[in-house]
Motif scaffolding. Sequence first.
Motif, PDB file in Angstrom:
ATOM      1  N   LEU A 111       7.925   9.181  -3.979  1.00  0.00           N
ATOM      2  CA  LEU A 111       6.760   9.978  -3.608  1.00  0.00           C
ATOM      3  C   LEU A 111       5.691   9.062  -3.041  1.00  0.00           C
ATOM      4  O   LEU A 111       5.300   8.084  -3.684  1.00  0.00           O
ATOM      5  N   PHE A 112       5.207   9.360  -1.832  1.00  0.00           N
ATOM      6  CA  PHE A 112       4.046   8.687  -1.262  1.00  0.00           C
ATOM      7  C   PHE A 112       2.822   9.561  -1.498  1.00  0.00           C
ATOM      8  O   PHE A 112       2.849  10.763  -1.223  1.00  0.00           O
ATOM      9  N   VAL A 113       1.729   8.962  -1.982  1.00  0.00           N
ATOM     10  CA  VAL A 113       0.451   9.661  -2.115  1.00  0.00           C
ATOM     11  C   VAL A 113      -0.602   8.827  -1.395  1.00  0.00           C
ATOM     12  O   VAL A 113      -0.887   7.700  -1.803  1.00  0.00           O
ATOM     13  N   TYR A 114      -1.153   9.383  -0.333  1.00  0.00           N
ATOM     14  CA  TYR A 114      -2.142   8.665   0.482  1.00  0.00           C
ATOM     15  C   TYR A 114      -3.350   9.558   0.739  1.00  0.00           C
ATOM     16  O   TYR A 114      -3.268  10.789   0.627  1.00  0.00           O
ATOM     17  N   GLY A 115      -4.462   8.914   1.080  1.00  0.00           N
ATOM     18  CA  GLY A 115      -5.610   9.641   1.589  1.00  0.00           C
ATOM     19  C   GLY A 115      -5.527   9.748   3.100  1.00  0.00           C
ATOM     20  O   GLY A 115      -4.517   9.387   3.710  1.00  0.00           O
ATOM     21  N   ASP A 116      -6.610  10.233   3.705  1.00  0.00           N
ATOM     22  CA  ASP A 116      -6.644  10.322   5.168  1.00  0.00           C
ATOM     23  C   ASP A 116      -7.671   9.369   5.773  1.00  0.00           C
ATOM     24  O   ASP A 116      -7.993   9.448   6.950  1.00  0.00           O
ATOM     25  N   ARG A 117      -8.199   8.463   4.943  1.00  0.00           N
ATOM     26  CA  ARG A 117      -9.182   7.489   5.395  1.00  0.00           C
ATOM     27  C   ARG A 117      -8.776   6.101   4.898  1.00  0.00           C
ATOM     28  O   ARG A 117      -7.947   5.966   4.012  1.00  0.00           O
TER      29      ARG A 117
END
Length: 316
Positions: free
Chosen positions: A262-268
């Motif tokens: 699972l990848f969990v990233y923000g958008d900034r």
Amino acid sequence: MTFDRRTLIAAAMASGAALPVLAGTARAAASASPAPSAQPAGPWTEHGFVPRAGGRLAWHALGPKDGEVVVLLHKLGGWAADWRGVAPLLGEKRRVIAFDLPGHGDSAMLGLPPYVQTVPETATMLLAALDELGIERASFAGNSLGGVVSTEIAALWPQRVDKLVLASVSLFEGYGRAGLAAADAKRDPKVYDAEWRPVPRATANGAAITGGAAGFGTLVPAVEIEQDASRAVADRWVRPSERGVGLLNTQAALARTIAPLLFVYGDRGHYVKYVETGKAMRHDAEIVQLAETGSFVHQERPVEVAAAMRKFLDAK
């Protein structure tokens, strides 16, 4: 003329010179009573230390002892408390263990830091610590440095890893020793001083001197301020750990992983560019991307990150 070890010791004793081995023993004895932790109070119900060669690794845990284990690893210059918002939301039915990485948080190493603390070294230290705790297999979740270490563990010891969660992690190819030397030559005085000690990066109101989430970090001032505190504790261990990441081809390691991912990233922030890299390297991975979030998703949005992790870890 040659001298054996006994001759050297006898000569040193006769001259009254202090022996390094004795000094090292004294330091080890002095470290037997841990200093109070500088970390923010967390939800942990247990704490402990696992002695390793050259020092000790600190661990913090909660949840049922017979539950499936998830190991949480923090960012470069962070500490286990980075995960304090997520951990209790995972610990309802899981055994959650957060480590302080070498030289970070409450993990004390003897002597000066090395020039490079390599990722494989850190990975083996953690697995040895888990052996001491009687844990043969676990899921691993990591942010930044912790995610790189988790990736290396999953690549080299797949039998030890149930599932893998990478929360805002740099996925690049590394740059070798020549690139490392070039990076050192370009030391940014806003990040490290001349002795390679981390420089505070938050202003009085928490805005990041280095550009906040538009440049590297976070949209949440409190996270930036706390990062200055955790980097100050890690002190001269920050840059050696960062050099270790620079020497590792994390993309190659990721390509070797087989654990559900699972990848969990923000958008900034700095890590956004690696979302597409992750998709390309592991087509089967699940991806959660949170809007209006910077590089430290688990600290900025702990409830949403915990929910995504629970769903992923619960899936069969």
